[in-house]
Scaffold this motif. Structure first.
Motif, short mmCIF file in Angstrom:
data_model
loop_
_atom_site.label_atom_id
_atom_site.label_comp_id
_atom_site.label_asym_id
_atom_site.label_seq_id
_atom_site.Cartn_x
_atom_site.Cartn_y
_atom_site.Cartn_z
N ALA A 80 0.83 -1.21 0.00
CA ALA A 80 0.00 0.00 0.00
C ALA A 80 0.87 1.26 0.00
O ALA A 80 0.60 2.22 -0.74
CB ALA A 80 -0.93 -0.01 1.20
N ILE A 81 1.91 1.26 0.82
CA ILE A 81 2.82 2.42 0.89
C ILE A 81 3.53 2.61 -0.44
O ILE A 81 3.69 3.73 -0.94
CB ILE A 81 3.84 2.23 2.04
CG1 ILE A 81 3.11 2.29 3.39
CG2 ILE A 81 4.92 3.30 1.99
CD1 ILE A 81 3.94 1.80 4.56
N SER A 102 3.28 5.83 -2.97
CA SER A 102 4.48 6.53 -3.44
C SER A 102 4.51 6.59 -4.97
O SER A 102 5.03 7.54 -5.55
CB SER A 102 5.75 5.84 -2.94
OG SER A 102 5.75 5.78 -1.53
N TYR A 103 3.93 5.57 -5.60
CA TYR A 103 3.86 5.49 -7.06
C TYR A 103 2.72 6.36 -7.62
O TYR A 103 2.49 6.43 -8.81
CB TYR A 103 3.66 4.03 -7.46
CG TYR A 103 3.89 3.71 -8.91
CD1 TYR A 103 5.11 3.98 -9.53
CD2 TYR A 103 2.89 3.11 -9.67
CE1 TYR A 103 5.32 3.66 -10.87
CE2 TYR A 103 3.09 2.79 -11.00
CZ TYR A 103 4.30 3.07 -11.60
OH TYR A 103 4.51 2.76 -12.92
N GLN A 104 1.98 7.03 -6.69
CA GLN A 104 0.89 7.97 -6.99
C GLN A 104 -0.32 7.31 -7.65
O GLN A 104 -1.07 7.96 -8.38
CB GLN A 104 1.40 9.13 -7.86
CG GLN A 104 2.47 9.97 -7.15
CD GLN A 104 2.84 11.21 -7.93
OE1 GLN A 104 2.80 11.22 -9.16
NE2 GLN A 104 3.19 12.27 -7.23
N GLN A 105 -0.52 6.03 -7.35
CA GLN A 105 -1.76 5.35 -7.77
C GLN A 105 -2.74 5.42 -6.59
O GLN A 105 -3.11 4.41 -5.99
CB GLN A 105 -1.46 3.91 -8.15
CG GLN A 105 -0.56 3.76 -9.36
CD GLN A 105 -1.32 4.03 -10.65
OE1 GLN A 105 -2.46 3.59 -10.83
NE2 GLN A 105 -0.71 4.77 -11.55
N ARG A 124 -5.86 3.29 -5.69
CA ARG A 124 -5.70 1.85 -5.52
C ARG A 124 -5.09 1.49 -4.16
O ARG A 124 -4.81 0.32 -3.90
CB ARG A 124 -4.84 1.29 -6.66
CG ARG A 124 -5.50 1.44 -8.02
CD ARG A 124 -4.76 0.72 -9.11
NE ARG A 124 -4.80 -0.73 -8.96
CZ ARG A 124 -4.33 -1.58 -9.87
NH1 ARG A 124 -3.79 -1.12 -10.98
NH2 ARG A 124 -4.37 -2.89 -9.66
N VAL A 125 -4.88 2.48 -3.29
CA VAL A 125 -4.20 2.21 -2.02
C VAL A 125 -5.12 1.55 -1.00
O VAL A 125 -4.78 0.54 -0.38
CB VAL A 125 -3.63 3.52 -1.43
CG1 VAL A 125 -3.01 3.25 -0.07
CG2 VAL A 125 -2.59 4.11 -2.38
N LEU A 131 -5.09 -1.71 2.28
CA LEU A 131 -5.15 -1.43 3.72
C LEU A 131 -6.43 -1.99 4.34
O LEU A 131 -6.42 -2.47 5.48
CB LEU A 131 -5.05 0.08 3.94
CG LEU A 131 -3.70 0.71 3.56
CD1 LEU A 131 -3.75 2.22 3.72
CD2 LEU A 131 -2.57 0.12 4.38
N GLU A 132 -7.52 -1.93 3.60
CA GLU A 132 -8.77 -2.52 4.10
C GLU A 132 -8.63 -4.02 4.26
O GLU A 132 -9.14 -4.61 5.22
CB GLU A 132 -9.93 -2.18 3.15
CG GLU A 132 -10.35 -0.72 3.21
CD GLU A 132 -11.26 -0.33 2.06
OE1 GLU A 132 -11.45 -1.16 1.14
OE2 GLU A 132 -11.78 0.80 2.07
N ALA A 133 -7.93 -4.66 3.31
CA ALA A 133 -7.68 -6.11 3.42
C ALA A 133 -6.81 -6.41 4.63
O ALA A 133 -7.03 -7.40 5.35
CB ALA A 133 -7.01 -6.63 2.15
N ALA A 134 -5.80 -5.57 4.90
CA ALA A 134 -4.94 -5.75 6.07
C ALA A 134 -5.74 -5.55 7.36
O ALA A 134 -5.57 -6.30 8.33
CB ALA A 134 -3.77 -4.77 6.02
#
Length: 707
Positions: free
Chosen positions: A496-497, A501-504, A507-508, A512-515
């Motif tokens: 996710a991080i 950083s890749y500016q997508q 899609r982040v 994080l919701e899965a985590a």
């Protein structure tokens, strides 16, 4: 388009009793249709109320009075036989037409030579032609339609069939294919049949999603519901005998389409196995203009239908022989009956791209409806269909696919839920084993390449290159791979991080919701979710996540301070805005800013009310201004929240009483409206007129109840 405007449309309406509906229908036609563009033809099927007498008194109608009820197809054919128009419009008498209704449909009908017939959307009709509406009376309906009915070719959708409650057809099409098939007398399936014949003659059908009319729905049949059901069944058999298929041939699998991960301008190849007549493929083409469509079907009639819109794979030709390896970006399966499921999935694997998506709808062998029929010693299973249990699906997919169940639980009443709970105690631990009719499975290949991309990113190896390759895959696929790794929660956070950083940015959150789903107490996951939400400007939600932490470290405390300061800063801005409104400082500009605040999903009505309670002196004045602004902008759900709060503060304020009465009247709640209006102390002419209008409506309703 000028030539189109002067074409005559013959509007053909059948009547059988229900005079009030007929009056409403004709009144709306006369009011909302240019008189030079249509003729009215009414065929009465031996009504026994006052319909015949009333029709004969109308001087703008051509009337045929039948001595017996000839049914819908025959009656329509009588009307077509005397029609003078270049267009034929079949219209039910339980319809109320609206502004621009006919001109919009004529525009679409003549936008292309190949278009043979068109129809509108409505509030109540079959085959996905009904749209959600919020009006509660006819005035509100016409206001809704006035805003809705703006001619727009982007909102015309090709369909396999149109519904006969309102169907506009070119005369040349009628001349070419003939009249309605009278074998379907007294009615039902004649419109399905006519749609097939129009398409087989080489024409297209369009649903005009820029045109709305109101439909009461099957008024003539409501008096005999059981007879209506029998008629439907009988006429479906006739349709099946004529065409070799039934109404399920036209199904559109919206639930599968919603799971496709492509953006609307994407170019991709999609195969639908069990595509029937192509309704789902046609809808995909409407949503994804650049999609290449392919279908597999065994029914000869359905093949002849779908081959007009898609490339057809012959039933005796294996997929792997027809198309090269890794050919399709997506494959849908809604029919397993012609195939051994395990063999079919092997064929699919050869033809689906490595990053492709497989969506399968699989009949649930142990659904509530099936189990309940078995208990009654009835056989719920159609031997033409294939049924699956959850364990069957796992056995089919486990070895070679990452997959997840996407089905939504059906709505169940308490009795059904109790029954399902009992079944679960007997063995199954998953409510979906019984609470869904079909399993919806989303799957992709177990590709070691995906796993390696993830591992390289986790180990900080050439992150940008690996991310670029990894993000070609669907998020659900990637998450499925990570969930099978040893430390999924940690990997999900790292990925996710990296994606952030890749500016997508969009899609982040799924990662994080899965985590968070894996460990809802992980301080790293909670902090990362809060950080992302804060960066999106969703500070209230970010603060709520951080407050889940039992002990905040310095980093979390710093972020929490930033977030709460931002929230307080926003609140201070809101306080200043409401004070400007209170003292009418640059009121017009302040109202425009208020509208933006009301549209902000991060600012709740409760938050605004709390600020008014704690910081505003003229609370009632401000609450009424906000209530009026909500009404003018169409934010109807919030109006009563503000006005009721104003009423709680001062039950004798004339402005509040008037606003409550006015809005409740608009909602059709006239009894409640009058209760507020009669409490107003200073009544002017405008208020008198409103009270009089409400009282008249209530009086009419009372008379109606006793009549």
């Amino acid at each position: 388009m000028d030539e189109v405007d002067i074409l005559l449309t013959s509007i053909i309406i059948l009547t059988y009793n229900n005079l009030e509906y007929t009056k409403q229908c004709l009144e709306s036609i006369r009011k909302y249709t240019d008189r030079d563009t249509y003729e009215l033809i009414i065929i009465d099927n031996n009504s026994v109320d006052d319909t015949k007498e009333w029709l004969l008194k109308q001087d703008d109608i051509r009337v045929i009075i039948n001595k017996e009820n000839l049914g819908f197809p025959r009656g329509c054919n009588q009307g077509i036989g005397i029609a003078k128009g270049e267009n034929i419009l079949l219209l039910n008498n339980d319809v109320i037409v609206t502004e621009n209704w006919l001109s919009n449909m004529v525009n679409s009908l003549y936008s292309e030579d190949r278009i043979g017939a068109v129809g509108p959307v409505t509030n109540s009709a079959a085959y996905y032609t009904a749209i959600p509406v919020e009006y509660s009376n006819l005035n509100e309906m016409h206001n809704f339609a006035q805003r809705f009915n703006k001619s727009d070719s982007e909102k015309w959708e090709e369909r396999l069939k149109l519904i006969g409650y309102c169907m506009l057809i070119k005369r040349e099409v009628v001349d070419k294919i003939g009249l309605l098939d009278e074998r379907f007398t007294p009615g039902n399936f004649e419109d399905d049949d006519y749609s097939v014949r129009i398409r087989q003659a080489g024409y297209k059908l369009l649903l005009c999603k820029d045109t709305f009319i109101h439909h009461y729905g099957s008024v003539s049949w409501k008096e005999n519901i059981s007879g209506y059901g029998e008629l439907l069944s009988e006429n479906e058999k006739k349709f099946m005998g004529k065409w070799g298929t039934n109404s399920s041939s036209y199904i559109i699998h919206h639930d599968l389409i919603s799971k496709l991960p492509f953006h609307e301008e994407a170019e991709f190849k999609i195969l639908h196995i069990g595509c029937k007549s192509g309704g789902t493929l046609l809808k995909i083409k409407d949503k994804f203009k650049h999609a290449s469509l392919y279908g597999m079907e065994t029914n000869k009639y359905e093949v002849s239908e779908v081959e007009r819109i898609a490339n057809i794979i012959k039933e005796d030709e294996p997929l792997s022989r027809a198309y090269s390896r890794e050919y399709f970006d997506a494959i849908l399966i809604t029919d397993f009956k012609q195939y051994v499921p395990s063999n079919l999935l092997k064929e699919v694997k050869r033809c689906l791209k490595k990053n492709g998506i497989l969506l399968a709808k699989m009949r649930n062998v142990s659904s509530y409806s099936n189990i309940s029929k078995l208990i009654l010693a009835e056989n719920p299973y159609n031997f033409h269909e294939v049924y699956f249990s959850r364990s069957d699906i796992r056995e089919l997919f486990d070895k070679e696919y990452y997959y997840q169940f996407e089905n939504e639980q059906e709505e169940l009443n308490n009795e059904r839920l109790d029954f399902i709970q009992t079944l679960m105690q007997m063995g199954s631990k998953e409510i979906a084993d019984f609470a869904v009719q079909n399993f919806l499975v989303k799957a992709s290949f177990k590709d070691e390449e995906i796993k390696q991309f993830v591992i390289d990113i986790y180990e900080n190896k050439d992150i940008e290159t690996n991310l670029e390759k990894l993000l070609c895959y669907d998020d659900d696929v990637i998450i499925g791979v990570i969930n099978e790794m040893n430390n999924p929660e940690e990997v999900l956070n790292v990925l996710a991080i990296s994606i952030y950083s890749y500016q997508q940015f969009e899609r982040v959150l799924p990662y994080l919701e899965a985590a968070f789903k894996l460990d809802s107490k992980s301080s790293d996951t909670i902090y990362n979710i809060a950080f992302i939400l804060h960066s999106f400007g969703e500070n209230n939600s970010a603060a709520e996540f951080l407050e889940l932490l039992e002990n905040m470290d310095n980093e979390a405390l710093t972020l929490y301070k930033q977030i709460t300061e931002k929230i307080r800063f926003n609140q201070q801005e809101l306080i200043m805005l409401l004070r400007r409104i209170e003292y009418e400082i640059d009121l017009e500009q302040s109202i425009q800013t208020l509208i933006k605040v009301l549209l902000d999903p991060n600012i709740t009505t409760n938050e605004i009310i709390m600020i008014i309670e704690n910081n505003i002196i003229q609370k009632v004045k401000v609450l009424n201004i906000i209530g009026i602004t909500c009404y003018e902008q169409g934010f109807y759900e919030d109006i009563l929240v503000y006005l009721n709060k104003s009423y709680d503060i001062d039950k004798n304020n004339d402005q509040t009483l008037y606003n409550l009465g006015f809005f409740l009247h608009k909602l059709g709640e006239n009894k409640s409206a009058l209760n507020y209006l009669v409490k107003i102390q200073h009544i002017d002419k405008e208020i008198e007129l409103l009270i009089s209008e409400v009282q008249k409506i209530l009086q009419v309703n009372i008379i109606g109840d006793y009549s």
